[in-house]
Design an enzyme around this catalytic site. Structure first.
Site, PDB file in Angstrom:
ATOM      1  N   ASN A   9       0.846  -1.186  -0.127  1.00 44.05           N
ATOM      2  CA  ASN A   9      -0.129  -0.106  -0.025  1.00 44.05           C
ATOM      3  C   ASN A   9       0.907   1.175  -0.002  1.00 44.05           C
ATOM      4  O   ASN A   9       1.344   1.707   1.135  1.00 44.05           O
ATOM      5  CB  ASN A   9      -1.035   0.019   1.250  1.00 44.05           C
ATOM      6  N   LYS A  16       3.312   0.900   3.067  1.00 47.24           N
ATOM      7  CA  LYS A  16       3.149  -0.121   4.052  1.00 47.24           C
ATOM      8  C   LYS A  16       2.938  -1.571   3.345  1.00 47.24           C
ATOM      9  O   LYS A  16       3.035  -1.610   2.225  1.00 47.24           O
ATOM     10  CB  LYS A  16       1.633   0.180   4.663  1.00 47.24           C
ATOM     11  N   ARG A  94      -2.619  -1.697  -3.663  1.00 43.28           N
ATOM     12  CA  ARG A  94      -3.683  -0.656  -3.436  1.00 43.28           C
ATOM     13  C   ARG A  94      -3.304   0.408  -4.732  1.00 43.28           C
ATOM     14  O   ARG A  94      -2.205   0.874  -4.791  1.00 43.28           O
ATOM     15  CB  ARG A  94      -3.715  -0.014  -2.334  1.00 43.28           C
ATOM     16  N   HIS A 182     -11.383   5.219  -1.289  1.00 39.83           N
ATOM     17  CA  HIS A 182     -11.636   4.468  -0.159  1.00 39.83           C
ATOM     18  C   HIS A 182     -12.631   3.285  -0.160  1.00 39.83           C
ATOM     19  O   HIS A 182     -13.038   2.688   0.691  1.00 39.83           O
ATOM     20  CB  HIS A 182     -12.279   5.355   1.084  1.00 39.83           C
ATOM     21  N   LEU A 210     -12.528   8.196   8.315  1.00 41.57           N
ATOM     22  CA  LEU A 210     -12.049   9.264   8.934  1.00 41.57           C
ATOM     23  C   LEU A 210     -10.583   9.047   9.401  1.00 41.57           C
ATOM     24  O   LEU A 210     -10.247   8.435  10.376  1.00 41.57           O
ATOM     25  CB  LEU A 210     -12.812   9.691  10.278  1.00 41.57           C
ATOM     26  N   GLY A 211      -9.896   9.286   8.452  1.00 45.71           N
ATOM     27  CA  GLY A 211      -8.083   9.416   8.573  1.00 45.71           C
ATOM     28  C   GLY A 211      -7.637  10.586   8.071  1.00 45.71           C
ATOM     29  O   GLY A 211      -8.411  11.751   7.987  1.00 45.71           O
ATOM     30  N   ARG A 242      -6.138  18.301   2.743  1.00 41.80           N
ATOM     31  CA  ARG A 242      -6.930  18.493   1.710  1.00 41.80           C
ATOM     32  C   ARG A 242      -7.966  19.302   2.189  1.00 41.80           C
ATOM     33  O   ARG A 242      -8.665  18.973   3.039  1.00 41.80           O
ATOM     34  CB  ARG A 242      -7.127  17.001   1.174  1.00 41.80           C
ATOM     35  N   VAL A 285      -5.027  15.368  13.988  1.00 43.88           N
ATOM     36  CA  VAL A 285      -6.156  15.415  15.106  1.00 43.88           C
ATOM     37  C   VAL A 285      -5.616  15.001  16.609  1.00 43.88           C
ATOM     38  O   VAL A 285      -6.221  15.752  17.138  1.00 43.88           O
ATOM     39  CB  VAL A 285      -7.334  14.423  14.666  1.00 43.88           C
ATOM     40  N   ARG A 286      -4.539  14.245  16.785  1.00 43.98           N
ATOM     41  CA  ARG A 286      -4.252  14.159  18.070  1.00 43.98           C
ATOM     42  C   ARG A 286      -3.505  15.326  18.514  1.00 43.98           C
ATOM     43  O   ARG A 286      -3.565  15.800  19.823  1.00 43.98           O
ATOM     44  CB  ARG A 286      -3.302  12.774  18.222  1.00 43.98           C
ATOM     45  N   GLY A 331     -11.522   7.900  13.016  1.00 46.43           N
ATOM     46  CA  GLY A 331     -12.863   7.034  13.339  1.00 46.43           C
ATOM     47  C   GLY A 331     -13.016   5.975  14.589  1.00 46.43           C
ATOM     48  O   GLY A 331     -13.501   5.918  15.211  1.00 46.43           O
ATOM     49  N   GLU A 380      -7.493  -2.399   4.936  1.00 46.74           N
ATOM     50  CA  GLU A 380      -7.484  -2.562   3.530  1.00 46.74           C
ATOM     51  C   GLU A 380      -6.510  -3.506   3.122  1.00 46.74           C
ATOM     52  O   GLU A 380      -6.665  -4.209   1.825  1.00 46.74           O
ATOM     53  CB  GLU A 380      -7.272  -0.978   3.057  1.00 46.74           C
TER      54      GLU A 380
END
Length: 399
Positions: A9, A16, A94, A182, A210-211, A242, A285-286, A331, A380
């Site tokens: 990926n 990954k 992917r 996605h 949500l990532g 984005r 977000v963290r 999420g 995924e």
């Protein structure tokens, strides 16, 4: 030797990878997994075995992973030293964009590769990075089958009503349409619901992936009906860097009044907007949740409201809402974001059980809620491995 499938990926700044051993029946056993991130900068390699125990974690020499091709060579050298009693029978990748051509996973050959390269302008941030590992493996392991699995494929049987823009028909016929992304994540989570919550799997479900990249998808009968991303992975809700949906007039303004070029605008929309642009602090977000800066709070409120608005909009496409499912990094791991989203949807009867939400349980709705609210981890890479094995077996490549 036991047969194994490698899953790659690859993105613009990281690769990954996971190796799956083919078990009895449809079993896929993780042998090891890892990530090489920081491509083009300060790169690091991190890997663990199938039980989560560390195998390797180190910084790479400066410049060693200067581009995705060099990074993939490092990953392959690392993998080949650790295959042990496993023999790779194929590699699954992917690939973000399958365009109007590919509606299912496909074994890659020279002609397929040319077609995939033609889609690079549709996903400039991702497609090139997705294709570099395939290109390298075609050169260094020409006999090894490679399978491209598309993020767009899950959405390709959308009704025309969900696929169209309000633009001239000729553009639609040329491929300017709402593709959606996605899809591998939505396909995996939709399948997981059949096992974890079969009573709702075929009902009216909205999944919020949500990532760092984020979108939502409305499913009915397990099929994608509508999704927030469209022609590119820019549309829909705001993301890490984005923008999400923007008034097209803003783009015209930037060109006509600010003199910005397409490259300038693309860089801004893909890399300088979203949570980073809103907060001026971080795209993570963290970090924003830990900050006491009011700009961080505003960015999170903006993001959460747009997610809630997308849930309500998608519910129109499926005639109501029986379940809301949170997945992907934010999420799955940010209870406070889930709380903000659900509070904005309280008018529709959605309510969280605070303790279940804090634990990230499977079901986090209050007892008796008319709408189920779930947290379902996505995978995924496992979805890619399943597709790859099925295609190789159909072609007689694997045992």
């Amino acid at each position: 030797m036991s047969d194994a499938i490698l899953v790659i990926n690859a993105g613009s700044s990281s690769i990954k990878f996971k190796l799956y051993a083919l078990g009895a029946g449809e079993a896929l056993d993780t042998v090891f997994s890892g990530v090489l991130d920081g491509i083009g900068g300060d790169a690091r390699l991190k890997a663990k075995d199938g039980d989560g125990r560390p195998l390797d974690e180190r910084s790479l020499d400066k410049g060693a992973a200067a581009d995705s091709g060099a990074a993939q060579k490092i990953v392959m050298d690392w993998l080949e030293d650790r295959l042990g009693g496993h023999e790779m029978i194929g590699v699954g990748h992917r690939v973000v964009h399958g365009g109007p051509t590919f509606t299912h996973p496909v074994v890659v050959d020279g002609e397929v590769m040319k077609t995939l390269e033609s889609f690079i302008p549709l996903a400039p941030l991702h497609q090139l990075g997705n294709l570099d590992p395939i290109r390298l493996l075609m050169k260094e392991h020409p006999g090894l089958p490679q399978v491209a699995c598309f993020d767009t494929a899950f959405h390709r049987d959308h009704p025309e009503l969900s696929d169209r823009f309000a633009l001239p028909r000729a553009l639609y016929d040329e491929g300017v349409r709402r593709y959606g992304f996605h899809g591998l994540s939505y396909e995996y989570v939709g399948g997981a619901l059949r096992r974890l919550a079969p009573e709702i799997a075929d009902r009216r479900v909205v999944i919020a992936h949500l990532g760092s990249g984020a979108s939502l998808c409305a499913l009915q009968g397990g099929r994608s009906i509508e999704t927030t991303m469209s022609f590119t992975a820019l549309d829909g809700i705001p993301m890490g860097t984005r923008s999400g949906a923007v008034d097209p007039g803003v783009i015209l303004h930037l060109i006509e009044q600010k003199g910005m070029t397409a490259h300038d605008i693309g860089t801004m929309l893909y890399r300088e907007s979203g949570l980073l642009g809103l907060s001026g602090i971080s795209n993570d977000v963290r970090t924003l949740l830990e900050s006491d800066d009011p700009r961080a709070a505003m960015a999170l409120d903006f993001f959460s409201r747009r997610v809630a608005q997308a849930v309500a909009s998608l519910a129109v496409s499926i005639g109501g809402l029986d379940a809301l499912v949170f997945t992907a990094g934010i999420g799955e791991n940010a209870p406070d974001i889930r709380r903000r989203v659900v509070e904005a949807l309280a008018f529709a009867g959605l309510a969280l059980d605070a303790e279940a939400n804090a634990r990230s349980d499977l079901h986090v709705e209050t007892k008796g809620s008319p709408v189920a609210i779930l947290v379902v981890p996505t995978d995924e890479e496992r979805m890619i491995a399943r597709h790859t094995r099925a295609l190789l077996l159909a072609a007689g490549e694997g045992g």
